[in-house]
Design an enzyme around this catalytic site. Sequence first.
Site, mmCIF file in Angstrom:
data_model
loop_
_atom_site.group_PDB
_atom_site.id
_atom_site.type_symbol
_atom_site.label_atom_id
_atom_site.label_comp_id
_atom_site.label_asym_id
_atom_site.label_seq_id
_atom_site.Cartn_x
_atom_site.Cartn_y
_atom_site.Cartn_z
ATOM 1 N N LYS A 282 0.859 -1.190 0.000
ATOM 2 C CA LYS A 282 0.000 0.000 0.000
ATOM 3 C C LYS A 282 0.885 1.226 0.000
ATOM 4 O O LYS A 282 1.790 1.357 0.831
ATOM 5 C CB LYS A 282 -0.882 0.027 1.253
ATOM 6 C CG LYS A 282 -1.940 1.131 1.205
ATOM 7 C CD LYS A 282 -3.080 0.729 0.299
ATOM 8 C CE LYS A 282 -4.084 1.861 0.084
ATOM 9 N NZ LYS A 282 -3.591 2.867 -0.887
ATOM 10 N N LYS B 38 4.805 2.818 8.508
ATOM 11 C CA LYS B 38 3.578 3.566 8.804
ATOM 12 C C LYS B 38 2.382 2.635 8.972
ATOM 13 O O LYS B 38 1.631 2.740 9.942
ATOM 14 C CB LYS B 38 3.323 4.572 7.682
ATOM 15 C CG LYS B 38 2.135 5.487 7.916
ATOM 16 C CD LYS B 38 1.902 6.402 6.716
ATOM 17 C CE LYS B 38 3.111 7.244 6.398
ATOM 18 N NZ LYS B 38 2.856 8.192 5.288
ATOM 19 N N LYS C 235 5.358 1.842 -2.958
ATOM 20 C CA LYS C 235 5.333 3.226 -3.459
ATOM 21 C C LYS C 235 5.642 3.202 -4.953
ATOM 22 O O LYS C 235 6.285 2.270 -5.452
ATOM 23 C CB LYS C 235 6.380 4.090 -2.737
ATOM 24 C CG LYS C 235 6.027 5.569 -2.707
ATOM 25 C CD LYS C 235 4.948 5.877 -1.669
ATOM 26 C CE LYS C 235 4.697 7.374 -1.575
ATOM 27 N NZ LYS C 235 3.747 7.688 -0.482
ATOM 28 N N THR D 269 -5.114 13.086 5.436
ATOM 29 C CA THR D 269 -3.729 13.190 5.891
ATOM 30 C C THR D 269 -3.549 14.429 6.767
ATOM 31 O O THR D 269 -2.934 14.362 7.840
ATOM 32 C CB THR D 269 -2.756 13.229 4.700
ATOM 33 O OG1 THR D 269 -3.000 12.093 3.865
ATOM 34 C CG2 THR D 269 -1.318 13.191 5.182
ATOM 35 N N ASN E 197 -3.188 19.578 0.246
ATOM 36 C CA ASN E 197 -4.175 18.851 1.036
ATOM 37 C C ASN E 197 -3.712 18.619 2.469
ATOM 38 O O ASN E 197 -4.516 18.617 3.399
ATOM 39 C CB ASN E 197 -4.478 17.503 0.390
ATOM 40 C CG ASN E 197 -5.292 17.645 -0.888
ATOM 41 O OD1 ASN E 197 -5.959 18.651 -1.089
ATOM 42 N ND2 ASN E 197 -5.228 16.653 -1.748
ATOM 43 N N SER F 272 -7.608 5.504 3.387
ATOM 44 C CA SER F 272 -7.476 4.640 2.214
ATOM 45 C C SER F 272 -7.873 3.206 2.567
ATOM 46 O O SER F 272 -8.518 2.508 1.777
ATOM 47 C CB SER F 272 -6.037 4.662 1.695
ATOM 48 O OG SER F 272 -5.786 5.809 0.921
#
Length: 437
Positions: free
Chosen positions: A91, A115, A127, A211, A242, A370
């Site tokens: 992810k 994370k 990523k 976030t 954001n 997410s």
Amino acid sequence: MKASASTAAAATSPTCSLSYIHPEADSPWLTYLAQVDRVLPHLGHLARWGETLKRPKRALIVDVPIEMDDGSVRHFEGYRVQHNLSRGPGKGGVRYHPNVTLEEVMALSAWMTIKNAAVGLPYGGAKGGIRVTPSELSHKELERLTRRYTSEIGIIIGPQQDIPAPDVNTNGQIMAWMMDTYSMNVGATATGVVTGKPIPLGGSLGRVKATGRGVFVTGREALRRLGHEIKGLRIAVQGFGNVGGTAAELFAATGAHIVAVQDHTGTIIEEKGLDIGALQAHVERHGGVAGFPGAQSARNEDFWEVRCDVLIPAALEGQLTAERARKTTAKVILEGANGPTLPAADDVFASRGILVVPDVICNAGGVTVSYFEWVQDFSSFFWDEDDINARLDKILGNAFARIWDTSEQLKISLRTAAFAVACERVLQAREERGLYP
């Protein structure tokens, strides 16, 4: 848990080198490796698996050729890295930026491993990125780039394999193209292959601001434990998208004064506090904070010396050097960006008694929502935004409490504590799964 002599020796062994990258001294990958080395002495017998954390499971480099609007053909280089899949599918976001490199994507994927584990999400870390300046492409060229990239990495992504999401210079439209391309290639609509999608395509309410909301939630929890009221605090924010924009909005709504903001267009300062609503409208119209009539412009380097109580780096990695760490007047750093603090700066903050709430928990709001989106797509049952924000608050609050308690118990920084919690979970999964064959 205290490490044995053998595991302590393993923890102090030289960081591994990978033959296919040649990182600079202050590279994100070396920053990540240094962070791992600091946590290994706290992992007890699990430190024998420590090398697992220092090597990505899979790194894919792809050529992305597209036909431009003028009929010419250009080639772009793309990446997708899966760092660790011990706890679940990969992810992590996809960024479009002219400075994207393999070692940067490797580091970002590794931080996603940490994370996701630190928050307790059932994911590994991944990523992706393309080395491109997206502002130089037309809308149709951007669509062709995205669809070709998705087709190239389609061999390793999927709803149960690796789930991309938005990152720097990507958004819901990019995710829609990725989802559609993958779905066409597999012959079935697969909404769960990406998150951060538009709402009509299975996106989740609350995802865009998640976030930044996570930065606010973890910052609130840290400040509460330090005995500080948010009302009246002076806050400086680097990055006003954001993440930084949402964090600034939420802190301002709670009574804090946003005294400085920096983005790619410049730096603005207002000692009495910026009007965040007016600034957001200005950014929407002009593309950045520069020229905002409600503040004074300043040199970019002056940003780091602004008198403030809280500093929120919410732009790119590597922004907080040792020199800048010595300049800041902030007492709390909230890492809205991934990897914004270099190890040498971490040491300066520790020597000055400045609390750093690390990226792997501070900006985990996005991946948490997410996860909510992914779950909602599988069940085809969607929650309202209040429910999502409440769930986000609870998950991040509990995760932060666990990390804070670990920090107090072991007398280590919050960053090392977050890594300790996360690495224990990752390596425990690695040990229990075993090696095959």
